[in-house]
Design an enzyme around this catalytic site. Structure first.
Site, PDB file in Angstrom:
ATOM      1  N   ASN A 136       0.838  -1.200   0.000  1.00  0.00           N
ATOM      2  CA  ASN A 136       0.000   0.000   0.000  1.00  0.00           C
ATOM      3  C   ASN A 136       0.874   1.252   0.000  1.00  0.00           C
ATOM      4  O   ASN A 136       2.007   1.209   0.437  1.00  0.00           O
ATOM      5  CB  ASN A 136      -0.829   0.068   1.287  1.00  0.00           C
ATOM      6  CG  ASN A 136      -1.913  -0.973   1.360  1.00  0.00           C
ATOM      7  OD1 ASN A 136      -1.768  -2.078   0.868  1.00  0.00           O
ATOM      8  ND2 ASN A 136      -3.010  -0.615   1.972  1.00  0.00           N
ATOM      9  N   HIS A 137       0.296   2.366  -0.410  1.00  0.00           N
ATOM     10  CA  HIS A 137       0.934   3.661  -0.187  1.00  0.00           C
ATOM     11  C   HIS A 137       0.834   3.994   1.289  1.00  0.00           C
ATOM     12  O   HIS A 137      -0.256   3.986   1.850  1.00  0.00           O
ATOM     13  CB  HIS A 137       0.199   4.773  -0.938  1.00  0.00           C
ATOM     14  CG  HIS A 137       0.434   4.769  -2.401  1.00  0.00           C
ATOM     15  ND1 HIS A 137       1.678   4.908  -2.954  1.00  0.00           N
ATOM     16  CD2 HIS A 137      -0.422   4.652  -3.440  1.00  0.00           C
ATOM     17  CE1 HIS A 137       1.579   4.882  -4.268  1.00  0.00           C
ATOM     18  NE2 HIS A 137       0.310   4.724  -4.585  1.00  0.00           N
TER      19      HIS A 137
END
Ligand code: CTP
Ligand code: CA
Length: 219
Positions: A25-26
């Site tokens: 994920n970011h």
């Protein structure tokens, strides 16, 4: 807050696909690190279980940082200290799924499409939530784009949180990739508090103050 023990998860998890690739994920980890700093500054002993971030380990002597890569590693590190922690803060952006198979060698480019099989990762907050004692306090994060409050309340119940920090993505300058955040705190008791857009360090202070207020009411 002396002698209070706090567990914070932060950053993303990286789920390997082969020796050079991952799914993740970011997440900068800034919110979790800011929370760890704020707790430590108030006198608490903090275990910060961090996924891969570009941030240096916090320098505060009361913050013990443990670096992990995957959700399984993050779960193991968090589970090892959860039983002795008074407060749990799950600020990590954990990958929901991981590759079913990790290729031992780099996957070579072949056909025009590539299908990956993924399997669900352990839900760290929900799994530990089942072991939570009445005097322990659990905090989760929710980043939603639709039916924000309903989804956040559902997570509060499903993961046995006492408080959920709902991140607003509607406002420019809020959420991941930014240094500012606008949050709404939803509590198991039904209270709901919305704060202004502000730097993540100030958001951390608002969150920690709310937790301290609830804990002193507990005591
Ligand atoms: N969380 C966790 N372990 C996971 C997934 C989420 O500990 N495997 C925690 C996050 O750190 C956060 C909270 O659970 O505090 C909510 O995360 P979120 O991704 O919003 O929830 P999910 O249950 O994964 O639901 P969604 O389908 O919206 O991603
Ligand atoms: Ca998720």
């Amino acid at each position: 807050m002396q002698h209070m023990r706090v567990l914070v998860t932060a950053g993303p998890t990286y789920e390997p696909l082969d020796p050079v690739r991952f799914i993740g994920n970011h997440s900068t980890g800034k919110m979790g690190y800011a929370l760890a700093e704020t707790f430590a500054a108030a006198g608490a002993d903090v275990t910060l279980v961090s996924g891969p971030t570009s941030l240096p380990n916090p320098g505060h002597p009361r913050i013990h940082t443990q670096r992990v890569q995957t959700a399984d590693e993050m779960y193991a590190a968090a589970a090892a200290v959860a039983g002795t922690a008074d407060v749990w803060v799950f600020a990590a952006a954990v990958a929901d799924y991981k590759p079913a198979h990790v290729a031992p060698e780099k996957i070579k480019k072949a056909g025009d499409t590539l299908t990956l099989e993924l399997v669900k990762n352990v839900d760290i907050a929900a799994t530990l939530g089942k072991t939570k004692r009445p005097e322990q306090f659990s905090v989760g994060f929710a980043l939603e784009t639709t039916n924000e409050e309903a989804h956040a309340l559902d997570k509060l119940q499903r993961k046995n949180f006492d408080l959920v920090v709902l991140n607003s993505l509607r406002d420019a300058g809020a959420g991941f990739r930014h240094d500012t955040n606008k949050v709404t705190l939803l509590e198991a008791g039904g209270q709901m508090t919305t704060f202004e857009l502000k730097p993540k360090a100030d958001v951390a202070r608002d969150i920690v103050q709310t937790i301290f207020a609830r804990l002193s009411r507990h005591a």
